[in-house]
Write an enzyme that holds these catalytic residues in place. Sequence first.
Site, mmCIF file in Angstrom:
data_model
loop_
_atom_site.group_PDB
_atom_site.id
_atom_site.type_symbol
_atom_site.label_atom_id
_atom_site.label_comp_id
_atom_site.label_asym_id
_atom_site.label_seq_id
_atom_site.Cartn_x
_atom_site.Cartn_y
_atom_site.Cartn_z
ATOM 1 C CE1 TYR A 135 66.096 7.708 6.490
ATOM 2 C CE2 TYR A 135 65.674 5.351 6.627
ATOM 3 C CZ TYR A 135 66.525 6.401 6.339
ATOM 4 O OH TYR A 135 67.797 6.150 5.906
ATOM 5 C CE LYS A 186 71.876 22.930 3.874
ATOM 6 N NZ LYS A 186 73.282 23.297 3.607
ATOM 7 C CG ASP A 219 76.552 22.139 4.544
ATOM 8 O OD1 ASP A 219 76.330 22.299 5.771
ATOM 9 O OD2 ASP A 219 76.394 23.060 3.714
ATOM 10 C CG ASP A 243 71.160 5.994 6.420
ATOM 11 O OD1 ASP A 243 71.644 4.943 6.871
ATOM 12 O OD2 ASP A 243 70.944 6.185 5.201
ATOM 13 C CG ASP A 247 77.175 4.204 5.967
ATOM 14 O OD1 ASP A 247 76.438 3.751 6.862
ATOM 15 O OD2 ASP A 247 77.283 3.669 4.838
#
Length: 349
Positions: A135, A186, A219, A243, A247
């Site tokens: 970001y 990751k 993942d 982010d 959700d």
Amino acid sequence: MARIALIGGDGIGPEVIGVAETVLAAAAAGHGLQVTLDRWDLSADRYLRSGVTITDAERERLTGEYDAALVGAFGDPRVPDNAHARDILLGLRFSADLYINFRPCRLLVPDLSPLRHPDPGTDIVFFRENTEGLYAGVGGSFKTGTGDEIATETSVNTRKGVERIVRAAFEHAARTGRGRVTLVDKSNVLRYEGGLWRRVFAEVGAEFPDIAREAVYVDAMAMDLVRRPQRYEVVVTSNLFGDILSDLGAQVTGGLGLAPSANLNPGTWALFEPVHGSAPDIAGRGTANPLAAVGCASLALSHLGLDEAAADVDECIAESIREGVTTPDLGGDSATGEVGEWMAARLSG
Ligand code: NAD
Ligand code: IPM
Ligand code: MN
């Protein structure tokens, strides 16, 4: 006296912030508190009307004269590059250095989960790094619009930035009696940022010997949040992964309509916003669930030290769900404003 700025923004933003305003006013009245609530027009409408997203003077007043801001959402199909959201929402996160994006996902009633066998104890808090990562806006586009176009987006991770969010996660776990902190990354592919996050996680974690720590690849985490979300207590991760996973966490605990968030830098001005966006598909219909925004009102009250009022608002959210006073996304047939009026009647009495 506490001062809170109310910024509806776009789409369903003004609808749900309207309810948060009603609830805040009722909770303040019920507890004899002086809370000033001022509405601010920062939105796509204003941007399209005037060309202004937010001025420097407004940013200074907002952060200097208020204790907190409550924001609906930014995002409008008429602003395809999202310029105003970048200036207002990301701009405020960055300029006020609100490095913690605190996103709690708690299953209040098992029926709310789309999972077949939900665990009633599911209660996850995400600590999303909020000022760096992908970001940061570092990158560029070269030979734009040609067949040779190159686009880069660089993930920025500073030692200081990683350490402070990791520390915030462990401190929260210690303060609230949570036994484990999970780092999501990751690092099997993103070696440089992964290396930094893992080293800092081990170092800071070692200061909290009573709290278990583990690292999970993003993942696998997406899978596991569906398989057994109840396993996770405190999750710390980078801006983009946070982010996305928040959700997912929101959905397994009842949906975006319920999930609040706080943008924090402890001891300073703070910004509260639902995890959801402006939902243009349902805007203007009176069906938006206002509970995420009301949850933000509760987080804002806690931030101001008004814990009893915050607890009442939380209880009122749970009660509205138990009583079925809910919008269609939760199976009810109440309108957005009706949920607010029902809550206000309970809180002010
Ligand atoms: P969204 O969160 O707005 O909507 C996703 C889905 O969830 C939609 O079907 C929507 O109807 C539903 N939904 C969301 N909030 C709801 C609520 N309170 N009650 C009932 N249903 C609800 O995500 P999107 O569609 O990807 O994004 C729409 C716009 O919002 C985009 O412009 C995006 O950039 C922006 N956005 C803004 C924020 C923010 O300002 N904090 C957050 C996310 C997305
Ligand atoms: C969120 C939103 C924002 C983000 C967008 C609107 C800039 O999705 O708050 O989750 O990506 O941080
Ligand atoms: Mn988001």
